[in-house]
Design a protein around this motif. Structure first.
Motif, PDB file in Angstrom:
ATOM      1  N   ILE A 623       0.833  -1.197   0.000  1.00  0.00           N
ATOM      2  CA  ILE A 623       0.000   0.000   0.000  1.00  0.00           C
ATOM      3  C   ILE A 623       0.867   1.246   0.000  1.00  0.00           C
ATOM      4  O   ILE A 623       1.935   1.288   0.625  1.00  0.00           O
ATOM      5  CB  ILE A 623      -0.941   0.028   1.224  1.00  0.00           C
ATOM      6  CG1 ILE A 623      -1.870   1.246   1.161  1.00  0.00           C
ATOM      7  CG2 ILE A 623      -0.162   0.014   2.523  1.00  0.00           C
ATOM      8  CD1 ILE A 623      -2.885   1.334   2.278  1.00  0.00           C
ATOM      9  N   GLN A 624       0.395   2.253  -0.716  1.00  0.00           N
ATOM     10  CA  GLN A 624       0.938   3.607  -0.647  1.00  0.00           C
ATOM     11  C   GLN A 624      -0.197   4.515  -0.229  1.00  0.00           C
ATOM     12  O   GLN A 624      -1.260   4.520  -0.850  1.00  0.00           O
ATOM     13  CB  GLN A 624       1.506   4.027  -1.999  1.00  0.00           C
ATOM     14  CG  GLN A 624       1.976   5.460  -2.060  1.00  0.00           C
ATOM     15  CD  GLN A 624       2.587   5.786  -3.414  1.00  0.00           C
ATOM     16  OE1 GLN A 624       3.760   5.513  -3.659  1.00  0.00           O
ATOM     17  NE2 GLN A 624       1.779   6.353  -4.306  1.00  0.00           N
ATOM     18  N   ASN A 625       0.011   5.292   0.836  1.00  0.00           N
ATOM     19  CA  ASN A 625      -1.076   6.058   1.437  1.00  0.00           C
ATOM     20  C   ASN A 625      -0.632   7.493   1.686  1.00  0.00           C
ATOM     21  O   ASN A 625       0.449   7.737   2.225  1.00  0.00           O
ATOM     22  CB  ASN A 625      -1.503   5.417   2.755  1.00  0.00           C
ATOM     23  CG  ASN A 625      -2.557   6.237   3.487  1.00  0.00           C
ATOM     24  OD1 ASN A 625      -3.668   6.396   3.008  1.00  0.00           O
ATOM     25  ND2 ASN A 625      -2.195   6.785   4.644  1.00  0.00           N
ATOM     26  N   PHE A 626      -1.490   8.436   1.285  1.00  0.00           N
ATOM     27  CA  PHE A 626      -1.296   9.849   1.600  1.00  0.00           C
ATOM     28  C   PHE A 626      -2.584  10.341   2.248  1.00  0.00           C
ATOM     29  O   PHE A 626      -3.684  10.065   1.754  1.00  0.00           O
ATOM     30  CB  PHE A 626      -1.004  10.671   0.347  1.00  0.00           C
ATOM     31  CG  PHE A 626       0.238  10.246  -0.390  1.00  0.00           C
ATOM     32  CD1 PHE A 626       1.489  10.696   0.008  1.00  0.00           C
ATOM     33  CD2 PHE A 626       0.157   9.385  -1.475  1.00  0.00           C
ATOM     34  CE1 PHE A 626       2.638  10.304  -0.659  1.00  0.00           C
ATOM     35  CE2 PHE A 626       1.288   8.985  -2.156  1.00  0.00           C
ATOM     36  CZ  PHE A 626       2.541   9.445  -1.744  1.00  0.00           C
ATOM     37  N   GLU A 627      -2.446  11.069   3.351  1.00  0.00           N
ATOM     38  CA  GLU A 627      -3.633  11.572   4.023  1.00  0.00           C
ATOM     39  C   GLU A 627      -3.331  12.903   4.706  1.00  0.00           C
ATOM     40  O   GLU A 627      -2.174  13.210   5.047  1.00  0.00           O
ATOM     41  CB  GLU A 627      -4.168  10.568   5.040  1.00  0.00           C
ATOM     42  CG  GLU A 627      -3.192  10.205   6.144  1.00  0.00           C
ATOM     43  CD  GLU A 627      -3.725   9.118   7.056  1.00  0.00           C
ATOM     44  OE1 GLU A 627      -4.661   9.414   7.813  1.00  0.00           O
ATOM     45  OE2 GLU A 627      -3.209   7.986   6.993  1.00  0.00           O
ATOM     46  N   GLY A 628      -4.357  13.678   4.888  1.00  0.00           N
ATOM     47  CA  GLY A 628      -4.242  14.941   5.599  1.00  0.00           C
ATOM     48  C   GLY A 628      -5.504  15.195   6.379  1.00  0.00           C
ATOM     49  O   GLY A 628      -6.574  14.655   6.059  1.00  0.00           O
ATOM     50  N   GLY A 629      -5.392  16.014   7.434  1.00  0.00           N
ATOM     51  CA  GLY A 629      -6.560  16.213   8.264  1.00  0.00           C
ATOM     52  C   GLY A 629      -6.549  17.527   9.012  1.00  0.00           C
ATOM     53  O   GLY A 629      -5.540  18.247   9.061  1.00  0.00           O
ATOM     54  N   PHE A 630      -7.705  17.837   9.604  1.00  0.00           N
ATOM     55  CA  PHE A 630      -7.922  19.056  10.367  1.00  0.00           C
ATOM     56  C   PHE A 630      -8.691  18.688  11.630  1.00  0.00           C
ATOM     57  O   PHE A 630      -9.676  17.939  11.571  1.00  0.00           O
ATOM     58  CB  PHE A 630      -8.717  20.062   9.535  1.00  0.00           C
ATOM     59  CG  PHE A 630      -9.142  21.293  10.290  1.00  0.00           C
ATOM     60  CD1 PHE A 630      -8.215  22.272  10.647  1.00  0.00           C
ATOM     61  CD2 PHE A 630     -10.473  21.469  10.651  1.00  0.00           C
ATOM     62  CE1 PHE A 630      -8.616  23.410  11.346  1.00  0.00           C
ATOM     63  CE2 PHE A 630     -10.878  22.597  11.356  1.00  0.00           C
ATOM     64  CZ  PHE A 630      -9.945  23.576  11.699  1.00  0.00           C
ATOM     65  N   LYS A 631      -8.237  19.190  12.776  1.00  0.00           N
ATOM     66  CA  LYS A 631      -8.886  18.918  14.058  1.00  0.00           C
ATOM     67  C   LYS A 631      -9.177  20.238  14.758  1.00  0.00           C
ATOM     68  O   LYS A 631      -8.327  21.137  14.801  1.00  0.00           O
ATOM     69  CB  LYS A 631      -7.996  18.042  14.942  1.00  0.00           C
ATOM     70  CG  LYS A 631      -7.669  16.683  14.342  1.00  0.00           C
ATOM     71  CD  LYS A 631      -6.678  15.915  15.189  1.00  0.00           C
ATOM     72  CE  LYS A 631      -6.285  14.602  14.513  1.00  0.00           C
ATOM     73  NZ  LYS A 631      -5.269  13.856  15.292  1.00  0.00           N
ATOM     74  N   TYR A 632     -10.379  20.292  15.328  1.00  0.00           N
ATOM     75  CA  TYR A 632     -10.807  21.543  15.973  1.00  0.00           C
ATOM     76  C   TYR A 632     -11.759  21.228  17.111  1.00  0.00           C
ATOM     77  O   TYR A 632     -12.594  20.323  17.006  1.00  0.00           O
ATOM     78  CB  TYR A 632     -11.508  22.447  14.955  1.00  0.00           C
ATOM     79  CG  TYR A 632     -12.184  23.663  15.563  1.00  0.00           C
ATOM     80  CD1 TYR A 632     -11.438  24.779  15.928  1.00  0.00           C
ATOM     81  CD2 TYR A 632     -13.564  23.673  15.762  1.00  0.00           C
ATOM     82  CE1 TYR A 632     -12.052  25.892  16.492  1.00  0.00           C
ATOM     83  CE2 TYR A 632     -14.196  24.777  16.320  1.00  0.00           C
ATOM     84  CZ  TYR A 632     -13.434  25.884  16.681  1.00  0.00           C
ATOM     85  OH  TYR A 632     -14.053  26.978  17.245  1.00  0.00           O
ATOM     86  N   GLN A 633     -11.629  22.004  18.194  1.00  0.00           N
ATOM     87  CA  GLN A 633     -12.577  21.851  19.295  1.00  0.00           C
ATOM     88  C   GLN A 633     -12.783  23.182  19.981  1.00  0.00           C
ATOM     89  O   GLN A 633     -11.847  23.945  20.229  1.00  0.00           O
ATOM     90  CB  GLN A 633     -12.079  20.836  20.319  1.00  0.00           C
ATOM     91  CG  GLN A 633     -13.042  20.704  21.496  1.00  0.00           C
ATOM     92  CD  GLN A 633     -13.137  19.301  22.030  1.00  0.00           C
ATOM     93  OE1 GLN A 633     -12.417  18.431  21.582  1.00  0.00           O
ATOM     94  NE2 GLN A 633     -14.003  19.082  22.983  1.00  0.00           N
ATOM     95  N   SER A 634     -14.058  23.467  20.270  1.00  0.00           N
ATOM     96  CA  SER A 634     -14.433  24.632  21.059  1.00  0.00           C
ATOM     97  C   SER A 634     -15.472  24.191  22.066  1.00  0.00           C
ATOM     98  O   SER A 634     -15.761  22.999  22.193  1.00  0.00           O
ATOM     99  CB  SER A 634     -14.995  25.736  20.152  1.00  0.00           C
ATOM    100  OG  SER A 634     -16.226  25.333  19.576  1.00  0.00           O
ATOM    101  N   ALA A 635     -16.050  25.142  22.758  1.00  0.00           N
ATOM    102  CA  ALA A 635     -17.063  24.798  23.761  1.00  0.00           C
ATOM    103  C   ALA A 635     -18.267  24.117  23.120  1.00  0.00           C
ATOM    104  O   ALA A 635     -18.932  23.283  23.746  1.00  0.00           O
ATOM    105  CB  ALA A 635     -17.498  26.046  24.513  1.00  0.00           C
TER     106      ALA A 635
END
Length: 841
Positions: A623-635
């Protein structure tokens, strides 16, 4: 009250009785002293969702783990309470809480097919590893008739689950390129605490759960807990569908510089394995009930076909019992050790020794059903008919009841028995050193040695009524004035087509390095692994034998049995894997990441090794894998969003006949997938919450322009072009939406929630010729916490009795719908509601 019911109640009472002394001790215990090392077990609070400050230990080499906001990979976590809110039907079913994972739980408590978005599995769970306290349960992710969730049960001894999809897992532990779920056990507390729970379900489920945590001496702690249950199952076979239990204990010690935890577990559980049932297909993807079969509650399994003798089983035959299902008798003993050596040095070690039996007693689908008259006298391949001379046969019920009506719908199915004895030992040792401020280098050695001892009896086609709780049928016929016996006295048409004994031994050795470097708000990690798998599998050679020497008993004239010789296949492969990740913390509550990795999937004893000669085993899947992400948290908001591009090469295609026996040359192919995973929640008020878990997948097969040949007893043999075909058994869209509301009262609180699940269009196999449609379900739950000690829980699944399919007849490649639209398939179980009363102390 009958004896069976009294026995069930007695066993349940015995578990409760063993926990009563602990309950009494807890009632008399003094309050914890100020500054105690460990807190007592807290009352569950479902409103406290995990946030980005939570520390996860799976998929990274950081001492003490990493906060979720710092992990440059996709990870889903669940507390003990969140696990219960998911109301999983099995361990595998829990994986539905992770975006991109889709467990097919229609086969029962065990033996699930676990699909991972962008990973072309299609059966069992080749790209999934189950860990207990960070140690894989077995050296290979899957074998034929075995996947690792089959030997793990959820209960109150589990503190939390961490589910990692792809990314850094290619380097750590067993180097799993797909998904890894790590179950962390509860450990002891300063103050004695625990719980006792009793559950009743509308499928006549009776279950007792217990857990107790206690101090032993200064800085020494212990726990003990487990469950026992007995259930008729939603699909009632007229014997216990699920019966058994589990007991787990831990011993832990804290010191100024580290911790040590030892744990032991005993599992003894029997679970009905549910074969596909008949449905009516109209069009390409619409399904309805088959006359006489409730698609939500019926099963072929029943008392009249429960006990059998299988003469073709290696070693001279054996008795088998459907009530033993696909269960497990397994023992586990493991330990974790983490210690700060000083001077920036840290050492960590995890080991697990486990072993036992993971047997299968089950029906497996063959051809489609038809009337007895057609089955006896036509040559219709779609129903596996016998083409006897018209009027020559006599068919009677095995267990009395006289002659079978010629118009009776009948079917023949395989009564398969697989005895699987497994042993496993693994150790993961890590040594870390802070090279300079912000930079830590970790070196690790992973060793695993494991064995497999199997005896199979596959085939064993039994002629039976095409009805719920089927009845077996025996047939004789006249030919040239001679009585011929088409079946034996049990209704068997044959004594197996694949009666093998096999013994496999393997050792995995891996060395890995991981460097983690924090520079301000940046966190970089670069890791590499070199692993060798050295495996040997010995499989008995088969020779046809007339078991009773009588040519007139057709069922045993050519039974393939072990001839005393063995075919030995040696498999010795070494492969490197690597992963690189970067995480940037935009703010204290927000981060973005990118990751790239390459890894490989070794062959296992049954897939790639068995059936091939040394030096000619299947190629490694890469397997060849590329990934990206965004994480966010507020009240009010939580968001974990990721996108990926995954490419596979080296996938193996092996043509088989309708009995699953290989019958042609192998070929390879690949896949190309792009997708998005999302896990988000919005809490506009403290009491109200909306959660969405889902994924979108654009995945198809590639790297093979040929027409792959196949055998299909329903529509006829042919070949299929697969380039560009949707990945099998993987819906393009799947999501779960859960609104919940918590109401406070003077005596406690009540949490109410519903879950709407949508599963989009999906297909049966790599041909894409059999569509399985789409479906949606509604689940619900109400949890009341009363005063300090009581909890009442009411939960239900598939409340609208949705008819949805996860697979059709896996013994048929291509279109599986036969005469009049009849198809064998696995639909969802019908409505299931259970209530639990729990006392916490």
């Amino acid at each position: 009250m009958n004896t069976k019911h009294l026995t069930r109640l007695a066993l349940s009472a015995a578990i409760a009785a063993t926990l009563m002394p602990a309950f009494a001790l807890a009632q008399d215990a003094a309050a914890p002293a100020s500054g105690s090392a460990r807190n007592a077990q807290a009352k569950p609070d479902a409103s406290k969702a995990k946030n980005l400050d939570q520390v996860v230990v799976t998929g990274n080499a950081a001492t003490g783990g990493l906060k979720k906001i710092d992990t440059s990979y996709s990870v889903t976590t669940a507390t003990a309470e969140q696990i219960k809110m998911a109301n999983p039907k099995s361990t595998a079913d829990l994986l539905k809480i992770a975006p991109g994972l889709w467990p097919e739980s229609t086969g029962g408590q065990t033996g699930a097919n676990i699909e991972i978005a962008g990973f072309p599995g299609g059966g069992d769970a080749p790209f999934n590893t189950v860990q207990l306290m960070g140690s894989p349960l077995y050296g290979m992710p899957t074998l034929s008739f075995f996947e690792q969730t089959s030997i793990f049960r959820l209960d109150d001894t589990v503190e939390r689950a961490e589910i990692v999809l792809g990314g850094p897992s290619v380097v750590f532990a067993d180097g799993q390129i797909g998904a890894t779920e790590n179950f962390i056990l509860k450990t002891g507390t300063d103050t004695p605490s625990g719980s006792i729970g009793v559950t009743y379900g509308n499928e006549n489920l009776r279950r007792v759960d217990g857990f107790y945590s206690f101090p032993i001496a200064n800085s020494w702690y212990g726990t003990v807990g487990g469950f026992y249950r007995d259930s008729d199952g939603v699909r009632d076979p007229k014997f216990s569908a699920d019966k058994g239990g589990q007991l787990t204990a831990t011993l832990s010690h804290d010191s100024d510089n580290g911790t040590m935890t030892l744990y032991a577990r005993r599992l003894d559980d029997k679970n009905q394995f549910i074969t596909p049932i008949p449905l009516i297909q109209s069009g390409t993807d619409h399904f309805s009930a088959y006359p006489g079969f409730d698609p939500l509650t019926d099963t072929y399994n029943g008392p009249e076909i429960q006990h059998v003798n299988l003469p073709g089983y290696p070693g001279g035959g054996t008795r088998a019992n459907l009530a033993n299902g696909r269960g497990a008798k397994f023992n586990f003993f493991g330990g974790n050790f983490d210690y700060d050596l000083g001077g920036g040095w840290n050492v960590s070690d995890k080991f697990l020794i486990d072993g036992g039996d993971a047997d299968t007693n089950a029906l497996f689908s063959g051809t489609n059903p038809g009337s007895l008259n057609d089955m006896l006298y036509t040559d219709g391949s779609s129903i596996g008919a016998f083409n006897l001379a018209p009027g020559s046969a006599t068919a009677t019920y095995v267990n009395g009841g006289g002659v079978v009506d010629p118009n009776q719908s009948v079917i023949h199915q395989g009564w398969w028995y697989i005895h699987k004895h497994l042993k496993n030992m693994s150790n993961d040792f890590r040594l870390s050193k802070e090279i300079f401020e912000g930079n830590t280098l970790t070196g690790g050695i992973y060793l695993a040695h494991y064995t497999m001892n199997d005896k199979w009896a596959l085939g064993n086609q039994m002629l039976m009524t095409n009805t719920p709780n089927a009845r077996p049928i025996q047939v004789t016929y006249q030919e040239n004035g001679q009585t011929k016996y088409l079946t034996d006295g049990q209704g068997f048409l044959d004594y197996g087509g694949f009666n093998i004994a096999q013994h496999g031994t393997a050792t995995n050795k891996a060395f890995y390095l991981s460097d983690v470097w924090r520079i301000g708000k940046w966190l970089f990690d670069l890791s590499g692994r070199v692993e060798n798998q050295n495996a040997t599998n010995n499989v008995c050679n088969l020779a046809n034998k007339n078991l009773d020497g009588n040519d007139n008993t057709i069922y045993d004239n050519k039974v393939p049995v072990c001839d005393g010789t063995y075919a030995r296949t040696e498999y010795d492969k070494t492969h490197p894997s690597w992963t690189f990740g970067v995480n940037y913390e935009l703010a204290d509550n927000m981060s973005v990441y990118f990751r790239a990795n390459r890894g490989a999937h070794f062959d296992d004893f049954d897939n790639g090794i068995r059936g091939n000669t040394t030096g000619n085993t299947a190629p490694m899947q890469k397997i060849q894998n590329f990934e990206g992400g965004f994480k966010y948290q507020s009240a009010q908001w939580f968001l974990d969003l990721s996108a990926y591009h995954r490419q596979f090469i080296g996938l193996l295609y092996q043509p088989t006949d309708s009995g699953g026996v290989p019958n042609g040359p192998q070929s390879t192919y690949g896949s190309d997938s792009k997708g998005i995973n999302v896990n988000t929640a919005w809490s506009p008020t403290e009491a109200l919450k909306f959660q969405l878990v889902g994924n979108y997948l654009d995945g198809h097969y590639s790297h093979n322009n040929s027409c792959l040949p196949y055998t299909n007893p329903v529509t006829g043999d042919g070949c299929a072009l697969i380039n560009g075909v949707q990945l099998q058994r993987q819906p393009k869209v799947r999501y779960m939406f859960t609104p919940s509301y918590k109401i406070p009262f003077s005596w406690g609180d009540v949490l109410a929630f519903v879950t709407y699940t949508h599963v989009g269009p999906h297909t049966q196999d790599i041909s894409g010729l059999q569509q399985l449609g789409s479906y949606h379900t509604w689940d619900f739950g109400v949890v009341a916490n009363i005063e300090q000690n009581w909890q009442l829980r009411l939960q239900g699944t598939n409340m609208t009795n949705e008819l949805g399919l996860t697979e059709s007849n896996s013994r048929i490649f291509g279109a599986a719908s036969g005469t009049n639209g009849v198809i064998l398939a696995r639909p969802l179980e019908g409505r299931e509601v259970n209530v639990q009363v729990k006392y916490l102390f």
